[in-house]
Design an enzyme around this catalytic site. Structure first.
Site, PDB file in Angstrom:
ATOM      1  N   GLY A  31      45.733  16.788  69.367  1.00 10.76           N
ATOM      2  CA  GLY A  31      46.163  17.890  70.222  1.00 10.76           C
ATOM      3  C   GLY A  31      46.532  17.390  71.591  1.00 10.76           C
ATOM      4  O   GLY A  31      46.114  16.302  72.014  1.00 10.76           O
ATOM      5  N   GLY A  33      47.668  18.895  75.745  1.00  9.88           N
ATOM      6  CA  GLY A  33      47.840  20.007  76.672  1.00  9.88           C
ATOM      7  C   GLY A  33      47.970  19.500  78.080  1.00  9.88           C
ATOM      8  O   GLY A  33      48.088  18.292  78.325  1.00  9.88           O
ATOM      9  N   GLY A  36      45.285  16.962  79.166  1.00  9.98           N
ATOM     10  CA  GLY A  36      45.261  15.635  78.578  1.00  9.98           C
ATOM     11  C   GLY A  36      45.395  15.739  77.074  1.00  9.98           C
ATOM     12  O   GLY A  36      46.161  16.554  76.569  1.00  9.98           O
ATOM     13  N   ALA A  37      44.647  14.937  76.349  1.00 12.51           N
ATOM     14  CA  ALA A  37      44.768  14.905  74.893  1.00 12.51           C
ATOM     15  C   ALA A  37      43.401  15.071  74.250  1.00 12.51           C
ATOM     16  O   ALA A  37      42.369  14.762  74.841  1.00 12.51           O
ATOM     17  CB  ALA A  37      45.407  13.591  74.448  1.00 12.51           C
ATOM     18  N   ASP A 147      40.816  32.481  78.944  1.00 18.87           N
ATOM     19  CA  ASP A 147      41.990  31.849  78.317  1.00 18.87           C
ATOM     20  C   ASP A 147      41.936  32.036  76.799  1.00 18.87           C
ATOM     21  O   ASP A 147      42.131  31.090  76.039  1.00 18.87           O
ATOM     22  CB  ASP A 147      42.052  30.365  78.682  1.00 18.87           C
TER      23      ASP A 147
END
Length: 898
Positions: A31, A33, A36-37, A147
């Site tokens: 993943g 974003g 970061g990862a 979120d």
């Protein structure tokens, strides 16, 4: 403190001291974003499969990133619920935080991307129910996620729903920060800085948007610019489900979640009692969905693997594939995948309402795994058979083997080595089979690609969020500063009031001591005067007694001599009888004198007692007068002090009022300045976005223009081929006609017929050539016109869209400005009411205190006079009992005691 080496013991305790690179092995990116990862990894000590979220805190906004990491770690440490992600620990390594959590297969958003169609309603209900349980847990502990979206709702192998990504979460509720993902944001979050605080119900709104996302593949307004979506959400009506085929329960649930007014919106606990999540559903609904998704992902990855394998073979043997070969490969595998996806995917009849960006850009040209360069001549052979190891949640391939390419040994030509990117991609798809997932490799690749491509837009949005948060911090800092100033002001006034009260108390104590001293002095003086008065009376009475005794003595002598003379003259009375008569006369005289002396003593005693009593009464009256004077002096002093206190309180109230108005003006001025700056930034962002869209469209048109000659050439070749075919047909017809004419006409006319036929053929070919040129010209003109019209239509549509977004922005900003002005007016009115009410209370307090003081004055004076009257009355009654009569009228000379 240097970031990465926290010196604060409390902060240092949040992180493990071990080296994460030694503990976690086999990292594979799953993943990506803005933070970061996220990587799949294995704990080498426990062999446990985990997810590692790497967050860098170097570069820009280092301190802000570091604080965000600390906040997220603290938040995760406090969570312990089946529907929230399990926290394993956090490590620091070279300005990068390794946040370790339990591994999940993927998110609800990944399922949408894999199946390319909405989920079934029962599946949405199951996912929503799990998410609601997690939210209810958070909200019960006064926490807000902030979120919620399909991408942050994860699923585990057994079908457990987990809330994840708490980077935007708030540990306290209510909160007032501008955070979250634009399309899922609640209106009150967007307006957080402008209108105040919000609570956990913002997560309920986001959950409602997530339900629409799961039902329609994308959230509402997703085709709109993110900034424009914010303005739209803030001022327009709540979105609803577009299709009518969903159940009334589901539609009602979504509408219930998306109540515009937060007070009318249900809490997460209320939603857990809704029919949509409570109704019966198959217990394995999520497990079946996960299995279907895993199968589909495996098929997608196998397809990509086979593509890469063929490219590897082709490049190794003959160089790159031709375009036609690639198209054949794609069409063949695409049709196979389509048939399999139809059988594996969700069977819901609702069509997708928006086009997935993933389906348009599932490029595999940027895979990041590294192929082992030690075997450049090895070619991977892949078997389609695979099994899922449910105990370790790792999918393993049965037949991954390597063989040496024998062709390379037989062919003495220089071999063509596969490109490194193709090797990387092939190994990427092979390595992915080592762990279970519901996220396809192409989706991971696309996330990485989009993260790189959309950096400008992401930076703009993150900059906007950062600006909003910075504005909020500025407002909070100013509010805290003004509050500290007000607290200091009130403390100063309170000290002044306390000082005045202490001074007043000290003055009253001094006055009381002074009055006590005066009273004691007067008492001593009165006692001395009384003693002196008594001594004077006693001295006078002693003198009078001496005079009286001397007078009696003289009188006694005279009487004695007179009797003797009488006796001497009386010669007839015997001597004895004379002696008896003289003795008797002496006795009578002595008795009379003794009675007179006793009477004088009695008169003197009475006079002494009466005058002493009268003196005491005068002393008591004088003391009473002094007491009255003292109490009047004390009460006057109290009134003066109270009047000074009231004047001081009025002055304090006026200074506080002035400070409050000044502070409100300062706060409102800053708020308006920040709103103007925010609106200016929003306008600049929108203009920049407009320019970027226009540039992209211009680039697209330019590429079309560059591509046009190729397209025109192809079309011209097609027309030319048609012309050639027509020419061939006409030539055949001409030959057939010529042969027929030659057969049916005499030989003498053959020359004329041939010439005539030749001329006719030439004429027809000329006409055909003219038609060919005309077709070419018409085609070019038509294509140019069609291109110009299409491009003009695109430009017009873009201008219209950008104009609508600009109008939406202007309307939003106007609304915000009007709301802010209305808020300022309400704040001013509220302050005026508060000031007016406080002044009225102060005046009422002053009036009540003055009335109380006057009442105290009257009561104390009355009590004193009554006491003094009773004291005088008691004294006079006692004087009457002592037989002194009315001492008030006693006014005679001290010597007149007889």
């Amino acid at each position: 403190m240097r970031k990465g080496v926290p010196k604060d013991p409390e902060i240092a305790d949040l992180f493990y001291k071990d080296d994460p690179e030694e503990i976690f092995v086999g990292l594979h990116e799953i993943g990506h974003g803005s933070f970061g990862a996220v990587y799949f990894a294995t704990n080498s000590h426990t062999n446990e499969v985990v997810a590692v979220k790497k967050m860098s805190y170097s570069g820009k906004q280092t301190n802000e990133k570091w604080q965000d990491i600390i906040k997220e770690v603290k938040f995760l440490q406090q969570l312990k619920h089946p529907n929230t992600i399990e926290y394993k620990g956090c490590y620091l390594k070279e300005h990068t935080a390794w946040l370790v959590m339990e591994y999940c297969l993927g998110s609800a958003s990944d399922m949408l991307e894999v199946h390319k169609k909405p989920l079934q309603e029962v599946e949405i209900a199951a996912i929503t129910h799990g998410a609601l349980q997690g939210l209810a847990y958070l909200h019960s502990h006064c926490k807000i996620h902030r979120d919620i979206k399909a991408g942050n709702i994860l699923l585990t192998e057994p079908g457990q729903v987990k809330l994840a990504d708490f980077g935007s979460a708030s540990i306290v509720s209510p909160a007032n920060s501008f955070v979250g993902t634009p399309y899922w944001m609640a209106p009150e979050v967007i307006l957080a800085m402008d209108e105040g605080q919000y609570d956990g119900k913002v997560d309920v709104w986001s959950l409602g948007i997530t339900c629409i996302e799961l039902a329609e593949r994308k959230p509402p307004l997703f085709n709109m610019n993110a900034m424009s979506a914010l303005y739209h959400i803030a001022q327009n009506d709540s979105p609803t489900l577009q299709s009518n085929e969903w159940s009334d329960s589901f539609r009602g649930f979504v509408d219930y979640c998306l109540q515009k007014i937060p007070q009318e919106r249900p809490s997460s606990a209320d939603l857990l009692r809704h029919d949509f999540v409570r109704r019966d559903r198959p217990p394995r609904v999520l497990i079946d969905l996960i299995q279907r998704t895993k199968d589909a992902v495996r098929e997608l990855d196998n397809l990509q693997y086979r593509k890469m394998k063929k490219i590897l073979f082709q490049e190794t043997r003959n160089g790159p594939l031709t375009e036609s070969q690639e198209e054949e490969e794609d069409s063949e595998h695409g049709s196979n995948l389509s048939r399999k996806m139809d059988s594996l995917g969700s069977n819901h009849s609702i069509p997708s309402m928006s086009v997935s960006t993933g389906s348009q850009s599932s490029s595999v040209s940027s895979m990041q795994e590294v192929l082992d360069e030690s075997s450049p001549e090895l070619v991977m052979m892949h078997s389609d058979e695979s099994t899922v190891n449910s105990t370790s949640s790792v999918v393993q391939k049965k037949d991954h083997v390597f063989i040496r390419d024998e062709v390379g040994h037989r062919d003495r030509r220089p071999e063509v080595r596969p490109t490194q990117s193709v090797q990387n991609q092939a190994l990427h798809y092979r390595n992915r089979e080592r762990f279970a997932t519901i996220k396809s490799a192409s989706l991971v690749t696309r996330q990485i690609h989009e993260h790189e491509q959309e950096n400008e837009l992401r930076e703009q949005m993150s900059g906007y969020k950062r600006m909003r948060r910075q504005h909020q911090k500025q407002l909070i800092a100013l509010e805290n500063k003004l509050k500290a100033e007000m607290d200091e002001h009130r403390l100063k006034l309170q000290k002044e009031v306390e000082t005045h009260a202490n001074n007043s108390s000290i003055e009253l104590e001094k006055l009381a001591k002074k009055q006590v001293a005066v009273m004691e002095k007067e008492a001593k003086t009165a006692a001395a005067d009384e003693k002196k008065f008594q001594q004077q009376i006693l001295a006078q009475q002693k003198k009078d007694m001496a005079t009286f005794l001397e007078s009696q003595k003289k009188q006694y002598k005279l009487c004695k001599e007179k009797i003797k003379e009488e006796m001497n003259e009386d010669h007839s009375t015997p001597k004895k009888e004379k002696q008896e008569r003289i003795s008797k006369h002496k006795e009578n005289l002595q008795h009379t004198q003794a009675e007179e002396e006793a009477h004088l003593l009695s008169q003197q005693r009475l006079y002494y007692d009466k005058n002493c009593r009268f003196f005491k009464r005068k002393t008591m009256i004088k003391r009473h007068e002094l007491e009255q004077q003292n109490i009047r002096e004390e009460l006057n002093k109290k009134r003066t002090q109270k009047e000074m206190e009231h004047a001081m309180l009025i002055r304090h109230d006026e200074s506080t009022r002035e400070l409050e108005y000044r502070q409100l003006h300062t706060l409102q001025k800053l708020r308006m300045d920040l709103i103007r700056l925010q609106h200016q930034t929003e306008l600049e962002n929108q203009l920049e976005y407009n320019k970027r869209r226009e540039r992209e469209l211009h680039r697209k048109h330019f590429m079309e223009l560059r591509q046009q000659p190729k397209n025109l050439k192809a079309m011209e070749m097609q027309i030319k081929k048609q012309f050639q075919d027509t020419c061939k047909v006409q030539t055949k017809q001409y030959k057939a006609l010529k042969n027929h004419q030659l057969e049916v006409t005499p030989k003498s006319e053959h020359k004329t017929i041939l010439k005539s036929l030749k001329d006719e053929q030439t004429r027809k070919l000329a006409i055909l050539a003219e038609q060919y040129e005309q077709s070419i010209n018409e085609m070019m003109a038509s294509q140019a016109l069609r291109r110009d019209e299409a491009q003009e239509a695109e430009c017009q549509a873009l201008r219209l869209q950008l104009q609508q977004e600009m109008e939406l922005l202007n309307a939003y900003q106007s609304k915000i400005k009007m709301q802010t002005e209305a808020q300022h007016e309400r704040e001013l009115q509220k302050l005026e009411q508060r000031v007016s009410l406080r002044r009225a209370h102060l005046e009422q307090k002053i009036e009540e205190e003055l009335a109380a003081l006057q009442k105290e004055r009257s009561e104390r004076i009355k009590f004193l006079l009554e006491r003094q009257e009773r004291e005088i009355e008691t004294f006079d009654m006692e004087s009457l009992r002592m037989g002194f009569g009315n001492l008030v009228t006693l006014d005679y000379p001290k010597e007149d005691y007889r």
